[in-house]
Write an enzyme that holds these catalytic residues in place. Sequence first.
Site, short mmCIF file in Angstrom:
data_model
loop_
_atom_site.label_atom_id
_atom_site.label_comp_id
_atom_site.label_asym_id
_atom_site.label_seq_id
_atom_site.Cartn_x
_atom_site.Cartn_y
_atom_site.Cartn_z
N HIS A 178 22.22 -19.44 2.75
CA HIS A 178 23.27 -19.59 1.75
C HIS A 178 23.56 -18.28 1.01
O HIS A 178 24.68 -18.08 0.53
CB HIS A 178 22.87 -20.67 0.74
CG HIS A 178 23.99 -21.10 -0.15
ND1 HIS A 178 25.05 -21.87 0.30
CD2 HIS A 178 24.23 -20.87 -1.48
CE1 HIS A 178 25.89 -22.09 -0.69
NE2 HIS A 178 25.42 -21.49 -1.78
N ASP A 189 22.59 -22.03 6.80
CA ASP A 189 22.73 -22.45 5.40
C ASP A 189 22.06 -23.80 5.20
O ASP A 189 22.45 -24.81 5.80
CB ASP A 189 24.21 -22.54 5.05
CG ASP A 189 24.47 -22.66 3.55
OD1 ASP A 189 23.60 -23.16 2.83
OD2 ASP A 189 25.57 -22.25 3.12
N SER A 193 30.21 -20.10 -2.39
CA SER A 193 29.32 -21.08 -2.98
C SER A 193 30.07 -21.88 -4.06
O SER A 193 31.12 -22.46 -3.79
CB SER A 193 28.08 -20.38 -3.53
OG SER A 193 27.11 -21.31 -3.98
#
Length: 332
Positions: free
Chosen positions: A312, A283, A144
Amino acid sequence: MSFIKPHTQPDLTVPDLMGTDIRVDIPDEFRLQSGQRLEQTDVVARLYGPADGRVVVAAGGISAGRILFAKEDSTDTAPGWWEGVAGPDEALDLNVFRVLSIEFAPRLPASQVYTITTHDQARLVKLILDHLEVAHVFAFIGASYGAMIGLAFAELYPDYIDRVCCISAAHRAHPMATAMRGLQRRLLKFGLDTGREQEGISLARQLAMTTYRSEAEFSERFDGPAPDWAGENYTVCGYLRARGDAYTSNANRWISMSDSLDRHRVDPAKIKARVFLAAVPTDRLVPYSDMQTLHETLTDSVFIDFPSLYGHDAFLKEIRLVSDIVRTSLKD
């Protein structure tokens, strides 16, 4: 260097599994790309593993800190953010690698909003590495926001790093992700303006949770009956409210970090490192197609399909699969 000095000469081959905090002063002349100066006067990270191991930098999402592996550390009550992936004999093996786990700026509590980029964060990481006299980085492993910083680091210092393991991040922020985070920032600002900061944080966190997970997971977990009356919580709403109310943060810092995600841009042509890209089809924040595009434009990259129900948040939930990805990226 900011190590605690032992009474006897240490054995450099003995891994530090508890980790040692490293604090490095920020030079007076250091400015963010925005021209702002951070109110904090130093940056902090934690160093694990043997002193003679190859250096790996590890960084996670915006809520991750420097505590990577904490099961044996009685000084910190919260577990490490990547337990099961990092640790002795795990994929990111603290018996083998010298691992630097970083704290993002701005530090809590933030008294103002900062316009800070992923390149700014990468420059702060380099300050720590220079302080430690690290001549070369073997790998930057990020997920991320941390993966965005890894890409920015590889762009800024192309001859200094061999590999990047990039989980759920691309070369840019997608406009749909910016739209969703922009609404979160408005909720945070509304909470500040009305003197209801914690309520604003809770609402922003609830909205964020809808972006971290997939439609398939929510369907599996929350497809229950409606409440008796309008205005009462549906099952999924009760879950979101509980998660939001339990979340502790600082609105200024969250606005700063959220904006940093949306400001992220790198030029893949400037990256020389081999990049391992792990893309999650479900995601909602980092489209699979964006990671495919990045793969096609990098000079040297490996594309890894990372199927998960968790969207995610897969990098936090799919410990076995993430471990396989990390092992792959570290293989000689």
